[in-house]
Design a protein around this motif. Structure first.
Motif, PDB file in Angstrom:
ATOM      1  N   ALA A 433       0.819  -1.215   0.000  1.00  0.00           N
ATOM      2  CA  ALA A 433       0.000   0.000   0.000  1.00  0.00           C
ATOM      3  C   ALA A 433       0.847   1.256   0.000  1.00  0.00           C
ATOM      4  CB  ALA A 433      -0.946   0.007   1.201  1.00  0.00           C
ATOM      5  N   SER A 434       1.923   1.283   0.787  1.00  0.00           N
ATOM      6  CA  SER A 434       2.735   2.483   0.872  1.00  0.00           C
ATOM      7  C   SER A 434       3.459   2.722  -0.445  1.00  0.00           C
ATOM      8  CB  SER A 434       3.756   2.348   2.004  1.00  0.00           C
ATOM      9  OG  SER A 434       3.106   2.298   3.258  1.00  0.00           O
ATOM     10  N   GLY A 435       3.617   3.983  -0.774  1.00  0.00           N
ATOM     11  CA  GLY A 435       4.284   4.349  -2.018  1.00  0.00           C
ATOM     12  C   GLY A 435       3.874   5.739  -2.429  1.00  0.00           C
ATOM     13  N   ARG A 436       3.811   5.981  -3.720  1.00  0.00           N
ATOM     14  CA  ARG A 436       3.408   7.278  -4.248  1.00  0.00           C
ATOM     15  C   ARG A 436       2.141   7.130  -5.069  1.00  0.00           C
ATOM     16  NH1 ARG A 436       8.692  10.735  -6.292  1.00  0.00           N
ATOM     17  NH2 ARG A 436       9.568  11.143  -4.228  1.00  0.00           N
ATOM     18  N   ARG A 437       1.121   7.850  -4.646  1.00  0.00           N
ATOM     19  CA  ARG A 437      -0.133   7.861  -5.391  1.00  0.00           C
ATOM     20  C   ARG A 437      -0.560   9.288  -5.737  1.00  0.00           C
ATOM     21  NH1 ARG A 437      -3.107   2.951  -4.592  1.00  0.00           N
ATOM     22  NH2 ARG A 437      -2.175   1.616  -2.987  1.00  0.00           N
ATOM     23  N   ALA A 438      -0.326  10.226  -4.831  1.00  0.00           N
ATOM     24  CA  ALA A 438      -0.882  11.561  -4.986  1.00  0.00           C
ATOM     25  C   ALA A 438       0.182  12.628  -5.164  1.00  0.00           C
ATOM     26  CB  ALA A 438      -1.760  11.895  -3.772  1.00  0.00           C
ATOM     27  N   PHE A 439       1.236  12.609  -4.378  1.00  0.00           N
ATOM     28  CA  PHE A 439       2.205  13.693  -4.348  1.00  0.00           C
ATOM     29  C   PHE A 439       3.490  13.276  -5.064  1.00  0.00           C
ATOM     30  CE2 PHE A 439      -0.604  14.327  -0.789  1.00  0.00           C
ATOM     31  CZ  PHE A 439      -0.836  15.689  -0.811  1.00  0.00           C
ATOM     32  N   GLY A 440       3.951  14.149  -5.958  1.00  0.00           N
ATOM     33  CA  GLY A 440       5.210  13.914  -6.646  1.00  0.00           C
ATOM     34  C   GLY A 440       5.210  12.733  -7.582  1.00  0.00           C
ATOM     35  N   VAL A 441       4.073  12.405  -8.176  1.00  0.00           N
ATOM     36  CA  VAL A 441       3.994  11.257  -9.078  1.00  0.00           C
ATOM     37  C   VAL A 441       4.354  11.686 -10.496  1.00  0.00           C
ATOM     38  CG1 VAL A 441       2.301  10.056  -7.678  1.00  0.00           C
ATOM     39  CG2 VAL A 441       1.535  11.670  -9.406  1.00  0.00           C
ATOM     40  N   GLN A 442       4.605  10.686 -11.337  1.00  0.00           N
ATOM     41  CA  GLN A 442       4.963  10.971 -12.721  1.00  0.00           C
ATOM     42  C   GLN A 442       3.786  11.565 -13.485  1.00  0.00           C
ATOM     43  OE1 GLN A 442       7.921  10.654 -14.121  1.00  0.00           O
ATOM     44  NE2 GLN A 442       8.953   9.815 -12.330  1.00  0.00           N
ATOM     45  N   ASN A 443       2.611  10.948 -13.322  1.00  0.00           N
ATOM     46  CA  ASN A 443       1.413  11.413 -14.021  1.00  0.00           C
ATOM     47  C   ASN A 443       0.551  12.192 -13.033  1.00  0.00           C
ATOM     48  OD1 ASN A 443       2.203  10.033 -16.391  1.00  0.00           O
ATOM     49  ND2 ASN A 443       1.306   8.139 -15.596  1.00  0.00           N
ATOM     50  N   ALA A 444       0.608  13.514 -13.133  1.00  0.00           N
ATOM     51  CA  ALA A 444      -0.140  14.341 -12.188  1.00  0.00           C
ATOM     52  C   ALA A 444      -1.644  14.161 -12.350  1.00  0.00           C
ATOM     53  CB  ALA A 444       0.241  15.809 -12.357  1.00  0.00           C
ATOM     54  N   LEU A 445      -2.099  13.961 -13.584  1.00  0.00           N
ATOM     55  CA  LEU A 445      -3.517  13.735 -13.857  1.00  0.00           C
ATOM     56  C   LEU A 445      -3.698  12.287 -14.285  1.00  0.00           C
ATOM     57  CD1 LEU A 445      -4.386  17.002 -15.839  1.00  0.00           C
ATOM     58  CD2 LEU A 445      -4.813  16.511 -13.423  1.00  0.00           C
ATOM     59  N   PRO A 446      -4.182  11.418 -13.407  1.00  0.00           N
ATOM     60  CA  PRO A 446      -4.342  10.011 -13.779  1.00  0.00           C
ATOM     61  C   PRO A 446      -5.431   9.824 -14.819  1.00  0.00           C
ATOM     62  CG  PRO A 446      -5.287  10.422 -11.623  1.00  0.00           C
ATOM     63  CD  PRO A 446      -4.596  11.685 -12.025  1.00  0.00           C
ATOM     64  N   LEU A 447      -5.371   8.687 -15.473  1.00  0.00           N
ATOM     65  CA  LEU A 447      -6.350   8.356 -16.508  1.00  0.00           C
ATOM     66  C   LEU A 447      -7.522   7.603 -15.903  1.00  0.00           C
ATOM     67  CD1 LEU A 447      -4.023   7.205 -19.433  1.00  0.00           C
ATOM     68  CD2 LEU A 447      -5.146   9.425 -19.136  1.00  0.00           C
ATOM     69  N   SER A 448      -8.708   7.899 -16.429  1.00  0.00           N
ATOM     70  CA  SER A 448      -9.909   7.198 -15.996  1.00  0.00           C
ATOM     71  C   SER A 448     -10.040   5.880 -16.745  1.00  0.00           C
ATOM     72  CB  SER A 448     -11.140   8.068 -16.214  1.00  0.00           C
ATOM     73  OG  SER A 448     -11.028   9.289 -15.521  1.00  0.00           O
ATOM     74  N   ALA A 449     -11.075   5.147 -16.396  1.00  0.00           N
ATOM     75  CA  ALA A 449     -11.301   3.864 -17.056  1.00  0.00           C
ATOM     76  C   ALA A 449     -11.656   4.045 -18.526  1.00  0.00           C
ATOM     77  CB  ALA A 449     -12.412   3.097 -16.331  1.00  0.00           C
ATOM     78  N   ASP A 450     -12.254   5.199 -18.885  1.00  0.00           N
ATOM     79  CA  ASP A 450     -12.606   5.446 -20.277  1.00  0.00           C
ATOM     80  C   ASP A 450     -11.483   6.120 -21.060  1.00  0.00           C
ATOM     81  OD1 ASP A 450     -12.636   7.851 -18.990  1.00  0.00           O
ATOM     82  OD2 ASP A 450     -14.683   8.410 -19.570  1.00  0.00           O
ATOM     83  N   GLY A 451     -10.321   6.341 -20.457  1.00  0.00           N
ATOM     84  CA  GLY A 451      -9.188   6.918 -21.149  1.00  0.00           C
ATOM     85  C   GLY A 451      -9.030   8.407 -20.996  1.00  0.00           C
ATOM     86  N   SER A 452      -9.980   9.087 -20.381  1.00  0.00           N
ATOM     87  CA  SER A 452      -9.879  10.529 -20.178  1.00  0.00           C
ATOM     88  C   SER A 452      -9.134  10.832 -18.885  1.00  0.00           C
ATOM     89  CB  SER A 452     -11.271  11.158 -20.134  1.00  0.00           C
ATOM     90  OG  SER A 452     -12.016  10.610 -19.062  1.00  0.00           O
ATOM     91  N   VAL A 453      -8.596  12.054 -18.805  1.00  0.00           N
ATOM     92  CA  VAL A 453      -7.873  12.452 -17.604  1.00  0.00           C
ATOM     93  C   VAL A 453      -8.868  12.873 -16.537  1.00  0.00           C
ATOM     94  CG1 VAL A 453      -5.773  13.110 -18.815  1.00  0.00           C
ATOM     95  CG2 VAL A 453      -7.585  14.786 -18.484  1.00  0.00           C
ATOM     96  N   ARG A 454      -8.485  12.726 -15.303  1.00  0.00           N
ATOM     97  CA  ARG A 454      -9.328  13.100 -14.176  1.00  0.00           C
ATOM     98  C   ARG A 454      -8.452  13.712 -13.090  1.00  0.00           C
ATOM     99  NH1 ARG A 454      -8.515   9.433 -10.063  1.00  0.00           N
ATOM    100  NH2 ARG A 454      -7.632   7.417 -10.677  1.00  0.00           N
ATOM    101  N   LEU A 455      -9.103  14.346 -12.140  1.00  0.00           N
ATOM    102  CA  LEU A 455      -8.376  14.923 -11.011  1.00  0.00           C
ATOM    103  C   LEU A 455      -8.004  13.831 -10.026  1.00  0.00           C
ATOM    104  CD1 LEU A 455     -10.432  18.166 -10.271  1.00  0.00           C
ATOM    105  CD2 LEU A 455      -8.252  17.979 -11.471  1.00  0.00           C
ATOM    106  N   PRO A 456      -6.837  13.923  -9.390  1.00  0.00           N
ATOM    107  CA  PRO A 456      -6.489  12.929  -8.369  1.00  0.00           C
ATOM    108  C   PRO A 456      -7.399  13.044  -7.153  1.00  0.00           C
ATOM    109  CG  PRO A 456      -4.869  14.681  -8.423  1.00  0.00           C
ATOM    110  CD  PRO A 456      -5.764  14.911  -9.599  1.00  0.00           C
TER     111      PRO A 456
END
Length: 901
Positions: A433-456
């Motif tokens: 579980a521990s790691g990087r998900r929100a802060f300092g990640v490579q992709n600031a805007l993650p992709l949704s299941a439909d391929g569009s960008v979304r807010l973290p």
């Protein structure tokens, strides 16, 4: 008679008498091999086929019943045997009483089974009455012994899978006729003793069905209870307090209902939204929420606390429940006030009040941040109250230890538990579980299941909390600082993927939801508002997210262009210029990254524009908001340059906030409603949480490579042939006293006559890899100077020569520059490694000889070193005497210590 007739007679198919083929003795031998079940089946089959056999069975049964009616069995010796068994543990240690309790419980259970078996419905009234009297005596012996370890263990074992004593007494009464019940009811002494037994059993939640037994006999029970005259004062007081505390809390509509106590109970214990890995409900017991005992009536609070646990009806049909007890107090040592906690008697009282079902169905009790008081209380429970209860307890010192037992990301952990954990551990590690998900990640805007960008998720939840009607009017949003420790805790929680984070500000509460397959939407329903995070923490967390971006919104490569075109305060910033900066098609925008422009349009500008709309209440004008956010958008290598550029960035940001809602947003086809849609909970379950970034991505981008990296200029797709590994360098053997032996750890490696550079120490000197010397100054051919033109890039500690075919130019080894003005002096002092003597040549490092041409010119310098003979003999020469040490500085002697008379 024919053989066919004989077979028919044996089979008795023609109705005639069969001719036996064996004698009576043969049948006795055959029947002796059958077990009781087989004999019953044969007898049943014979009775159903033959009326004579059936008549014989009925007659035999009547004889047995008549004999039983006239026979009276006295079971009193069974009660005396149980009393002696229960007295075996007197004076023994707790562990021995625990072992004896297991043995005695088996004996008592067998005794009850024997009495029940010998008291069937056809037995005499005297036998049935003796059975009831004896069972009551046994029950009283057990309940009076329940205060010690052995008696408590006997009770636990007997009532683990049922209530054998209660069931046995009900079995006897059910077999009585109406006349026998009337006669048993007329025995008032026995009835009073049964009522007394009911009162005794209430302390241990036993004999709860004996009231129904008396009702079967026609005894009016009602609400009267007879106190046991043999009970001591302490037992009476404990029984009275238990009876008072057993009362459930009053109904919420009652005048006796206390809203304050109910609110305190909700803070002390509450259900975690998700079940455990074993699909059991989990309850959080927060030790920091216990109020001050000096101002709170804990006896009145106890029923409100216990009512938070599941009901007995729910537990009987289920598998149990688990409790996580956070025993540490939250807050820092400086701000924490000392409060009076409930004493151990209150915990003992709570344990005894719990029903047997609740105690039995408790599967695990995790105690986190335990203190000495808690440990002493647990040991007391283990030795006095219940040794079996100790097996259900798991002690862990930190949340990282709890994460090794259960997934803590599924728990609703109170903030006080995080603060208490920070005093024991600097960080929390949860496997997988521990790691990087929100802060300092490579992709600031993650992709949704439909391929569009979304807010973290962190932006979605914090922004939703800030733009609430009551919160957005709060004065000083994004300007008031928050507690750094709380911000770091939340940053770690979002990176860990903590499923439930509760935000609260006065009467406004925002609780995150989670979608679990098979359960659906899970919401945080019951939680006191004190266990949440405030508004300004959410604002600081948003600024931290922008500051921790891998690529800042305004990179340092844009500083020169911004200063050139927008450095002057006279330059006006109009809508066309601002739209060009935010457009993803403009290649000359000072905001180089297209992702950064997308972040500004999707989140930052709509949020700041919305906050500035309520500037009359929150006092946050566009200028104030720009001052708060400009440092988070700059993250260059030079802080002074960042400070200079912040003025320009503030001017640009103010203009964007002012023109966003009326001019810029329509140009990009967005509005505040679109912004609200981005903040809603995603429909797809996999979009509720941000993906965990791979650990290898962190090292590949952030770690600095050490050494020289050989790059192949050939871009062909052909695989490069891997060079085979060089064989290990042979280690030289030494000869001591003319006998070859293994290399000594302090011997010098044999000097190679073919390659003069391989003069050095053997690797056997130390197994630790050390940095090689930049040059080899071992005397060669009578001279201590080494020609650089004959050198290859090797060292004594290397595995072999480097790849000389590499196109990368390397810095040559530093040269040996002799001292031309002074004669060379060879030291007479032997080195630590005998056989080597060093001259006083000086290695030159730096930029004086970076070019190979200059290095070659250095070789033509005159030499002033004397020749030194190399020792190649088989025996060692005598070591030279050590030089006399120079006289040291005379110091004043220390004064002598005074003598004590």
């Amino acid at each position: 008679m024919s053989s066919l007739s004989v077979k028919r007679q044996r089979a008795n198919t023609n109705g005639e008498k069969a001719v036996p083929s064996n004698s009576r003795d043969d049948y006795q031998k055959i029947i002796a091999t059958f077990d009781a079940s087989t004999l019953r089946d044969l007898l049943l089959a014979a009775a159903t086929q033959s009326s004579q056999v059936a008549a014989q069975v009925v007659a035999r049964q009547n004889d047995i019943v008549d004999a039983e009616k006239t026979k009276v069995i006295d079971f009193d010796h069974f009660s005396k045997g149980v009393w002696h068994e229960m007295a075996r543990g007197g004076g023994s240690s707790g562990s021995r009483q625990y072992r004896l309790g297991l043995e005695v419980s088996v004996t008592v259970e067998e005794t009850i089974a024997k009495i029940k078996e010998q008291s069937p419905s056809h037995s005499s009234f005297g036998t049935k009455k003796s059975a009831l009297v004896t069972l009551r005596k046994i029950a009283k012996t057990i309940v009076l012994s329940g205060n010690d370890t052995m008696g408590h263990e006997v009770i636990n074992q007997l009532y683990q899978d049922g209530e054998p004593l209660d069931k046995a007494m009900h079995y006897v009464v059910d077999g009585m006729s109406e006349d026998e019940r009337n006669e048993m009811r007329s025995d008032q002494e026995w009835v009073d003793k049964v009522k007394e037994l009911v009162e005794l059993g209430r302390n241990h939640d036993m004999y709860e069905t004996l009231d129904q037994l008396l009702e079967k006999l026609g005894v009016e029970v009602g609400g009267d209870r007879i106190q046991n005259p043999e009970m001591d004062i302490g037992t009476v007081q404990r029984t009275t307090s238990v009876k008072q505390a057993r009362k459930i809390p009053p109904a919420s509509t009652s005048n006796d209902y206390s809203g304050l106590l109910a609110k305190l109970a909700a803070r002390i214990i509450y259900p975690s939204p998700l079940p455990s890995q074993n699909d059991l409900p989990v309850f959080i017991l927060n030790g920091a929420a216990f109020p001050d005992a000096k101002t709170t009536d804990y006896d009145a609070l106890l029923p409100y606390v216990l009512s938070r646990l599941p009901d007995d009806e729910e537990l009987i049909g289920g598998h149990g429940y688990e409790v996580v007890f956070f025993a540490g107090a939250g807050g820092s040592a400086a701000t924490q006030t000392k409060k009076g906690k409930p004493n151990w008697q209150w915990f003992m009282q709570a344990y005894h009040i719990l029903s047997r079902v609740k105690r039995k169905k408790l599967q695990k009790l995790y105690i986190v941040h335990d203190k000495s008081f808690i440990r002493v209380l647990i040991e007391f429970f283990a030795s006095v109250v219940s040794p079996k209860f100790r097996k259900k307890i798991i002690n862990v010192s930190t949340l990282s230890g709890l994460a090794l037992q259960i997934p803590i990301e599924d728990l609703l952990i109170p903030p006080s538990a995080y603060l208490a954990d920070r005093r024991k551990s600097a960080a929390i590690y949860a496997p997988y579980a521990s790691g990087r998900r929100a802060f300092g990640v490579q992709n600031a805007l993650p992709l949704s299941a439909d391929g569009s960008v979304r807010l973290p998720r962190v932006l979605r939840e914090t922004t939703n909390f800030i733009i609430m009607d009551d919160n957005i009017k709060a004065e000083g949003i994004f300007r008031v600082s928050a507690r750094a420790q709380t911000v770091e805790i939340l940053r770690e929680a979002y990176d860990r993927g903590q499923k439930f984070v509760v935000w609260k500000e006065i009467n406004t509460v925002l609780a995150s939801s989670y979608y679990r397959e098979g359960i659906g939407h899970v919401w945080v329903e019951e939680l006191d508002q004190a266990e949440g995070y405030e508004l300004h923490v959410a604002a600081v967390l948003i600024k931290l997210w922008y500051k921790e971006l891998k690529e800042p919104i305004v990179p340092s490569s844009s500083y020169q262009g911004l200063e050139k075109y927008y450095g002057s305060p006279d330059v006006s910033l109009e809508v066309p210029q601002l739209s060009a900066m935010l457009s993803t098609d403009d290649e000359w925008s000072p905001i180089r990254s297209k992702t950064s422009r997308q972040i500004l349009k999707m989140h930052l500008l709509p949020l700041l524009s919305r906050v500035a709309t309520f500037q009359d209440w929150n006092q946050m004008t566009p200028e104030n908001l720009a001052v708060c956010f400009a440092p988070s958008l700059l993250c260059g290598p030079d802080p002074i340059e960042d400070l200079k550029m912040s003025t320009i960035v503030r001017r640009i940001l103010v203009a964007m906030i002012v023109h966003w809602e009326s001019d810029l947003a329509p140009l990009f086809g967005t509005s505040f409603e679109t912004f609200e849609d981005l903040l809603r909970l995603p429909e797809a379950a996999e979009d509720r949480e941000d993906p965990l970034e791979e650990a290898r991505m962190k090292y590949s981008d952030e770690a600095q490579s050490v050494g020289i990296t050989l790059l192949d200029n050939d871009d062909s797709d052909e695989e490069t042939e891997t060079q085979p590994a060089l064989p290990p360098r042979p280690r030289a053997a030494t000869i001591i006293s003319g006998i070859p032996d293994e290399p000594n750890l302090f011997d010098v490696g044999v000097i190679s006559r073919t390659n003069p550079v391989n003069l050095g120490l053997s690797n056997a000197i130390s197994p630790v890899r050390r940095k090689p010397s930049p040059f080899d100054n071992t005397p060669l051919n009578g001279m201590s100077h080494i020609d650089n033109s004959n050198l290859t890039e090797t060292s004594p500690s290397d595995a072999g020569p480097l790849n000389s075919t590499s196109p990368v130019r390397r810095k040559p080894a530093p040269a040996l520059l002799p001292l031309p003005r002074y004669s060379s002096i060879i030291s007479d002092r032997p080195s630590l490694l005998q056989g080597i003597q060093y001259s006083n040549t000086v290695p030159i490092e730096g930029n004086d000889f970076e070019e190979e041409r200059e290095m070659n010119d250095a070789d033509s310098l005159p030499l002033y070193e004397e020749q030194v003979q190399i020792y190649n003999g088989l025996t060692r020469p005598p070591p030279s005497p050590l030089p006399v040490a120079e006289p040291s500085i005379q110091r004043k002697p220390l004064p002598k210590p005074a003598t004590w008379g």
